[in-house]
Enzyme design. Structure first.
Site, short mmCIF file in Angstrom:
data_model
loop_
_atom_site.label_atom_id
_atom_site.label_comp_id
_atom_site.label_asym_id
_atom_site.label_seq_id
_atom_site.Cartn_x
_atom_site.Cartn_y
_atom_site.Cartn_z
N ALA A 12 30.71 29.50 40.68
CA ALA A 12 30.42 30.44 41.76
C ALA A 12 29.33 31.41 41.35
CB ALA A 12 31.68 31.20 42.16
N HIS A 33 33.15 27.28 41.97
CA HIS A 33 34.39 27.79 41.39
C HIS A 33 34.08 28.54 40.10
CE1 HIS A 33 37.68 27.20 38.32
NE2 HIS A 33 38.23 28.01 39.21
N SER A 34 34.57 29.76 39.97
CA SER A 34 34.47 30.54 38.75
C SER A 34 33.01 30.66 38.29
CB SER A 34 35.38 29.93 37.67
OG SER A 34 35.56 30.81 36.58
N TYR A 35 32.70 30.19 37.08
CA TYR A 35 31.31 30.29 36.63
C TYR A 35 30.39 29.47 37.53
CZ TYR A 35 27.61 31.15 33.20
OH TYR A 35 26.46 31.57 32.58
#
Length: 286
Positions: free
Chosen positions: A103, A99-101
């Protein structure tokens, strides 16, 4: 490794990572959380998936129960931590959700340690550098300016103000500080603010090469929230253009869809896994 209830620790030299394993399935899934939060952000997704998968989640270095050495941290260290955790647990390769960073870390994990990654599900990596120099430059500049403001607030000791600005204007949208996160999650965010500030100063975070995934041969799904902020929509579009074989899966919610709509997010992962299994059958049949 030593455990306390269902939380265990693994020492990887300079860092000690807190991790948790759940689920009755055999296929290993590694969940990598984003900035500010910790492994608890996956609670709802794990509840929806634990009957079918072996799920490993952990606090990244410098977050909540995990440690971090002094000095400037680097994105590459987070990548090495993820690979080291899998190795320490005797997991040859895992399906990775980021998720987000997290990812962003997953992207670099697959690029640098492809044998450790069977497939990728990425939720909106904040690779805002992809927006430079085109019609989305204003979105990149706005995100960069807001992150600079958040960093300045944290540096002055105005931690909650900096966290709220980042959460509501860079990441999840107006009002989400109070509506998306409960008291425990907000406390974790404030506790982990210093690690985000360190991450903000890491030059490696601006040099993420999404094109490196062209050499990764496992299936990739990019999930994106139907109500996400425009900058993330633009980033997803840029990544999809560079990786035409990647599947894009809309999910209910926004940048925090795994928190606000965990069952929808989990169903998107199940869809990803169906594609993984179909690809494996096609390869086996020649």
């Amino acid at each position: 490794m030593t455990g306390s209830d269902d939380i265990s620790r693994v020492d990887l030299g300079p860092v000690s990572l807190a991790w948790r394993e759940e689920g009755s399935g055999t296929e290993p899934v590694l969940c990598i959380h984003g900035s500010w939060d910790d492994h608890g952000s996956w609670d709802g997704v794990v509840q929806a998936l634990a009957g079918d998968f072996r799920i490993i989640r952990y606090d990244r270095r410098g977050h909540s129960a995990s440690t971090a050495p002094p000095g400037q941290g680097r994105l590459g260290e987070d990548v090495e931590d993820a690979a080291g955790l899998l190795a320490a647990l005797g997991i040859e390769a895992a399906h990775v959700i980021g998720h987000s960073y997290g990812a962003t870390i997953a992207i670099m994990l697959a690029a640098r340690f492809p044998a450790r990654v069977r497939s990728l599900m990425l939720h909106e990596p904040p690779v805002f550098a992809l927006l430079a120099g085109d019609e989305s430059e204003a979105l990149r500049a706005e995100a960069a300016g807001l992150m600079k403001q958040a960093a300045e607030l944290l540096t002055r000791g105005e931690t909650e103000e900096g966290a709220r600005l980042f959460i509501e204007r860079v990441a999840f949208g107006e009002g989400t500080w109070d509506t998306l996160f409960d008291g425990a999650a907000r406390a974790a965010i404030l506790n982990n603010a210093h690690t985000w500030l360190d991450q903000f100063h890491d030059p490696e975070r601006l040099a993420v090469d999404v094109g490196a995934l062209a050499g990764f041969h496992g299936p990739i799904t990019m999930s994106t929230g139907t109500g996400t902020l425009p900058a993330y929509t633009a980033v997803v579009e840029r990544i999809a253009a560079r990786l035409p074989a990647m599947n894009v899966a809309p999910v209910d919610g926004g940048h925090g869809a795994h928190i606000s709509h965990p069952r929808c997010f989990a169903e998107a992962f199940r869809g990803h896994m169906r594609r993984v299994h179909s690809a494996a059958l096609a390869t086996a049949s020649g």
